[in-house]
Design a protein around this motif. Structure first.
Motif, mmCIF file in Angstrom:
data_model
loop_
_atom_site.group_PDB
_atom_site.id
_atom_site.type_symbol
_atom_site.label_atom_id
_atom_site.label_comp_id
_atom_site.label_asym_id
_atom_site.label_seq_id
_atom_site.Cartn_x
_atom_site.Cartn_y
_atom_site.Cartn_z
ATOM 1 N N ARG A 62 69.099 -8.304 -34.013
ATOM 2 C CA ARG A 62 67.846 -8.747 -33.294
ATOM 3 C C ARG A 62 67.291 -9.966 -34.066
ATOM 4 O O ARG A 62 66.072 -10.370 -33.632
ATOM 5 C CB ARG A 62 66.828 -7.507 -33.182
ATOM 6 C CG ARG A 62 67.071 -6.475 -32.460
ATOM 7 C CD ARG A 62 66.947 -6.514 -30.788
ATOM 8 N NE ARG A 62 67.115 -5.359 -30.136
ATOM 9 C CZ ARG A 62 68.257 -4.753 -29.676
ATOM 10 N NH1 ARG A 62 69.589 -5.373 -30.195
ATOM 11 N NH2 ARG A 62 68.218 -3.698 -29.295
ATOM 12 N N MET A 63 67.993 -10.540 -34.950
ATOM 13 C CA MET A 63 67.676 -11.692 -35.427
ATOM 14 C C MET A 63 67.115 -12.789 -34.721
ATOM 15 O O MET A 63 66.088 -13.579 -35.036
ATOM 16 C CB MET A 63 68.871 -12.383 -36.436
ATOM 17 C CG MET A 63 69.440 -11.192 -37.306
ATOM 18 S SD MET A 63 68.615 -10.693 -38.683
ATOM 19 C CE MET A 63 69.761 -9.739 -39.463
ATOM 20 N N GLU A 64 67.785 -13.207 -33.732
ATOM 21 C CA GLU A 64 67.496 -14.359 -32.737
ATOM 22 C C GLU A 64 66.529 -13.929 -31.587
ATOM 23 O O GLU A 64 66.188 -14.780 -30.856
ATOM 24 C CB GLU A 64 68.751 -14.934 -32.207
ATOM 25 C CG GLU A 64 69.566 -15.346 -33.335
ATOM 26 C CD GLU A 64 69.300 -16.684 -33.921
ATOM 27 O OE1 GLU A 64 68.271 -17.509 -33.493
ATOM 28 O OE2 GLU A 64 69.977 -16.833 -35.074
ATOM 29 N N HIS A 65 66.200 -12.568 -31.712
ATOM 30 C CA HIS A 65 65.441 -12.436 -30.538
ATOM 31 C C HIS A 65 63.929 -13.008 -30.590
ATOM 32 O O HIS A 65 63.303 -12.745 -31.550
ATOM 33 C CB HIS A 65 65.164 -10.691 -30.498
ATOM 34 C CG HIS A 65 66.559 -9.870 -29.685
ATOM 35 N ND1 HIS A 65 67.650 -10.243 -30.292
ATOM 36 C CD2 HIS A 65 66.659 -9.183 -28.386
ATOM 37 C CE1 HIS A 65 68.652 -9.748 -29.405
ATOM 38 N NE2 HIS A 65 68.244 -9.123 -28.427
ATOM 39 N N ASN A 79 61.380 -16.792 -33.140
ATOM 40 C CA ASN A 79 62.099 -15.705 -32.971
ATOM 41 C C ASN A 79 61.985 -14.631 -34.284
ATOM 42 O O ASN A 79 61.250 -14.840 -35.197
ATOM 43 C CB ASN A 79 63.639 -16.178 -32.767
ATOM 44 C CG ASN A 79 64.189 -16.914 -34.047
ATOM 45 O OD1 ASN A 79 63.771 -16.626 -34.958
ATOM 46 N ND2 ASN A 79 65.181 -17.597 -33.976
ATOM 47 N N CYS A 99 66.923 -12.493 -42.808
ATOM 48 C CA CYS A 99 67.892 -11.733 -42.297
ATOM 49 C C CYS A 99 68.185 -10.473 -43.064
ATOM 50 O O CYS A 99 68.323 -9.313 -42.439
ATOM 51 C CB CYS A 99 69.271 -12.631 -42.054
ATOM 52 S SG CYS A 99 68.703 -14.015 -40.818
ATOM 53 N N ARG A 150 65.988 -18.155 -44.535
ATOM 54 C CA ARG A 150 66.560 -17.525 -43.338
ATOM 55 C C ARG A 150 67.375 -16.299 -44.139
ATOM 56 O O ARG A 150 67.425 -15.342 -43.314
ATOM 57 C CB ARG A 150 67.361 -18.440 -42.552
ATOM 58 C CG ARG A 150 68.198 -17.888 -41.597
ATOM 59 C CD ARG A 150 68.980 -18.653 -40.445
ATOM 60 N NE ARG A 150 69.596 -18.039 -39.463
ATOM 61 C CZ ARG A 150 70.181 -18.661 -38.435
ATOM 62 N NH1 ARG A 150 70.023 -20.187 -38.536
ATOM 63 N NH2 ARG A 150 70.373 -17.987 -37.465
ATOM 64 N N TRP A 154 63.968 -13.882 -36.986
ATOM 65 C CA TRP A 154 63.953 -14.050 -38.282
ATOM 66 C C TRP A 154 63.012 -15.304 -38.675
ATOM 67 O O TRP A 154 62.634 -15.188 -39.827
ATOM 68 C CB TRP A 154 65.296 -14.504 -38.504
ATOM 69 C CG TRP A 154 65.778 -15.855 -38.192
ATOM 70 C CD1 TRP A 154 66.843 -15.990 -37.080
ATOM 71 C CD2 TRP A 154 65.673 -17.247 -38.791
ATOM 72 N NE1 TRP A 154 66.859 -17.411 -36.876
ATOM 73 C CE2 TRP A 154 66.444 -18.106 -38.115
ATOM 74 C CE3 TRP A 154 65.081 -17.603 -39.916
ATOM 75 C CZ2 TRP A 154 66.265 -19.441 -38.242
ATOM 76 C CZ3 TRP A 154 64.890 -18.897 -40.408
ATOM 77 C CH2 TRP A 154 65.615 -19.971 -39.314
ATOM 78 N N ARG A 155 62.606 -16.117 -37.772
ATOM 79 C CA ARG A 155 61.517 -16.869 -38.237
ATOM 80 C C ARG A 155 60.212 -16.606 -38.605
ATOM 81 O O ARG A 155 59.360 -17.020 -39.207
ATOM 82 C CB ARG A 155 61.250 -18.207 -37.032
ATOM 83 C CG ARG A 155 62.527 -19.303 -37.202
ATOM 84 C CD ARG A 155 62.284 -20.289 -36.082
ATOM 85 N NE ARG A 155 63.680 -21.254 -36.037
ATOM 86 C CZ ARG A 155 63.675 -22.307 -37.142
ATOM 87 N NH1 ARG A 155 63.030 -22.389 -38.202
ATOM 88 N NH2 ARG A 155 64.896 -22.909 -36.768
#
Lengths: 227, 390
Positions: A134-137, A99, A123, A119, A101-102
């Motif tokens: 949109r961090m987890e997108h 995603n 972020c 993380r 942030w990863r």
């Protein structure tokens, strides 16, 4: 900051030897913002790969911040790349199964930063490039401009000295391309990172304080705009 | 970092589910074969040990051979042996044959044993009802029935019991005893559970080749069975009109069986190893395809600052996760297979303590071994070439 002296790069294809860069000398100072233009086959990408420590010149000297980086063994070069250089590519090259942030945190993971800290920094950098929500997108759920912002966050998260961008706006429509260009100018101004942009787009190049043109394996033109 | 790496590997494997599944099956079958083989080996070993415990290691088997096949033991001289040989406590010569028996319209093919009174204590058979053949039952039409044979000849309304009649050819025998079930003895040439026992004179009547070729004996607890075996051979040799006597001790048979079992286990191990190699090649194939497909990702990772070792461990972790999962399923599969074998053969199911860690370890080692080459390939990619891949 970047000192390339008498860089020659030649490829041997069969019996013929093709010289791509011929005794090229280029110095770029801290906090500078340069564009590099040039026709196809003028060696832009080769120069970028050499500057980015992905390729080695056939001859010549290359120092980053006074350090002779060509003398370093491969794994040391990986570490130098990780610490000094951020890459932005034309087609983003995000890892599809991670995603936002990863993806942005990846350089920190290779540095051994603990996950929680990586993380936090990723972020913060995503917020900086305007992707707070949109961090987890996953990359597939992002637009082209958003993907490039994630890629820029990934390039900047490790606080590099140099940001290398290879046609960063080439895959974007003009409006989004201008937004991305504005972001480059902003991070150059505010983070003080040296930015090198390869581009075909004269409109993008015109906004750069220093404009280089490659020709005949050398720097054929070196324009500095008055600030 | 390790947790992250494993999660990432699992994610990547799940992303190409079909391919991962194929590699998984390869490793699973390999590990399953190794586990099944080892467990079946352990089950067989356990069963043999049980049989020998029931039979005793002091048992001796005597066989007379002649040039035409089986020979004849001199009955009187053989029965007199315990008085002559120190350390020989009991001896029972017997005849062995076979044919059809019928009772109450049920017909079966079975073994015939022509026996003396001493057969029961030597062969350690116990009676469920009635009595065994005695020295006085010479031509009396009396028979003792093994437990399995009695069961087979019984009908729901007419169970074989003392007093039942069993027909053999033109003779009708009256059952005077039924045996308790006993473990089949690896020493005996016939299974007493599935045999009809009659006196030796009656045996000569019903067998087509009425030769007193066999004998079982027991060595005294303090005697060396192999020494007693040699003494029996020497004592009988002069009284044999023709032919030779062979005496085998349980201990010698046990040694023979042990070496046979080692060979068996080795063979099964080889089969398992071949299966694992095939599984490993499957892993290698799938990893190579994965490396090819993910060249650009590798290029990005290298550009971002991954070392060669980071890239190698990325793919090695995937291979390890894959083979570990395959190994785990393989252990289950192998144990299930061995359990099925135990059910079918009626043997006790035992799990060899080494089988599970060995199977799991071997499958992970296989995965890593065959994953190593693709991982090294990945780590040697030129980042520029890798990034240019579309």
């Amino acid at each position: 900051m970047l000192e390339l002296t008498d860089i020659t790069k030649s490829f041997r294809t069969g019996p013929a030897e093709t010289i791509v860069l011929n005794d090229l000398t280029l110095h770029v100072g801290e906090r500078e913002f340069c564009s590099i233009m040039g026709g196809s086959g003028s060696g832009k990408s080769t120069l970028m790969n050499i500057i980015g420590l992905l390729d080695r010149p056939t001859r010549g000297q290359y120092r980053i911040a006074g350090e002779d980086v060509l003398a370093a063994p491969p794994d040391k070069q990986s570490a130098l790349r990780n610490r000094l250089i951020g890459f932005v590519f034309q087609s983003f090259f995000l890892l599809p199964r991670l995603n936002a942030w990863r993806n942005a945190a990846l350089p920190l993971m290779y540095r051994g930063t603990p996950e929680a800290e990586a993380r936090r920094q990723a972020c913060a950098m995503l917020e900086r490039v305007g992707l707070a929500d949109r961090m987890e997108h996953m990359p597939a759920m992002l637009s082209g401009g958003q993907k490039q912002r994630v890629a820029i966050a990934r390039a900047l998260v490790g606080q590099p000295k140099v940001l290398l961008a290879d046609e960063p706006t080439g895959a974007l429509d003009p409006k989004v391309a201008q937004e991305i260009m504005d972001l480059f100018l902003e991070v150059n101004r505010e983070l003080g990172v040296l930015v090198l942009i390869i581009t075909h787009d004269p409109h993008i190049a015109a906004q750069c304080p220093r404009q280089l043109r490659l020709g005949g394996g050398r720097i054929a033109q070196d324009l500095r705009m008055a600030a | 970092m390790i947790k992250q790496a494993i999660l990432e590997a699992v994610g990547n494997l799940l992303a190409s589910r079909q391919r991962s599944l194929l590699a998984l099956i390869g490793i699973m079958v390999g590990a399953g074969a190794v586990i099944a083989m080892l467990t079946v080996g352990a089950i067989a070993r356990e069963e043999t040990a049980r049989q020998f415990r029931a039979m005793g290691t002091d048992i001796l088997l005597i066989r007379a051979d002649s040039d035409q096949g089986l020979g004849n033991l001199p009955l009187a001289e053989t029965e007199a042996l315990p008085a002559q040989i120190r350390g020989l406590s009991l001896i029972a010569p017997f005849m062995l044959g076979g044919g059809q028996v019928s009772a109450e319209g049920q017909s079966r093919s079975t073994s015939f044993l022509g026996v003396t009174e001493s057969f029961a204590p030597v062969a350690r058979v116990r009676l469920a009802q009635g009595r065994f053949i005695s020295r006085h039952d010479r031509f009396e039409p009396f028979a003792v029935v093994g437990s399995a044979l009695a069961e087979q000849l019984s009908t729901p309304f007419n169970r074989i019991r003392v007093g039942s009649n069993i027909r053999v050819g033109r003779y009708v025998f009256t059952v005077i005893g039924v045996l308790e079930p006993s473990l089949p003895s690896p020493m005996m040439p016939a299974d007493v559970n599935d045999a009809l026992m009659v006196s030796i004179p009656n045996g000569r009547r019903i067998m087509s080749t009425p030769q007193l070729a066999w004998g079982v004996a027991r060595a005294a607890p303090d005697a060396d069975p192999d020494q007693v075996a040699r003494a029996i051979g020497t004592a009988l040799e002069p009284s044999m009109r023709e032919g030779r006597v062979q005496v085998q001790s349980a201990r010698a048979l046990l040694a023979g069986l042990a070496s046979q079992m080692r060979l068996f286990t080795l063979l099964l191990g080889a089969v398992g190893a071949i299966a694992l190699v095939l599984g490993g090649v499957g892993v290698m194939n799938i990893m190579l395809v994965s490396v090819q497909e993910r060249r650009r990702e590798i290029g990005v990772r290298l550009a971002i600052g991954a070392t060669r070792w980071n890239i190698q461990s990325l793919f090695l972790t995937e291979a390890a996760v894959l083979s570990l999962a395959g190994g785990a399923f393989g252990v289950l599969l192998g144990l299930a297979g061995a359990w099925g074998f135990a059910q079918m053969s009626g043997w006790a199911f035992v799990v060899s303590a080494t089988a599970i860690p060995l199977g799991a370890g071997v499958s992970i080692a296989t995965g890593l071994f065959f994953g190593f080459y693709p991982a090294v390939m990945a780590s040697r990619l030129d980042p520029i070439v890798a990034l240019r891949t579309e």
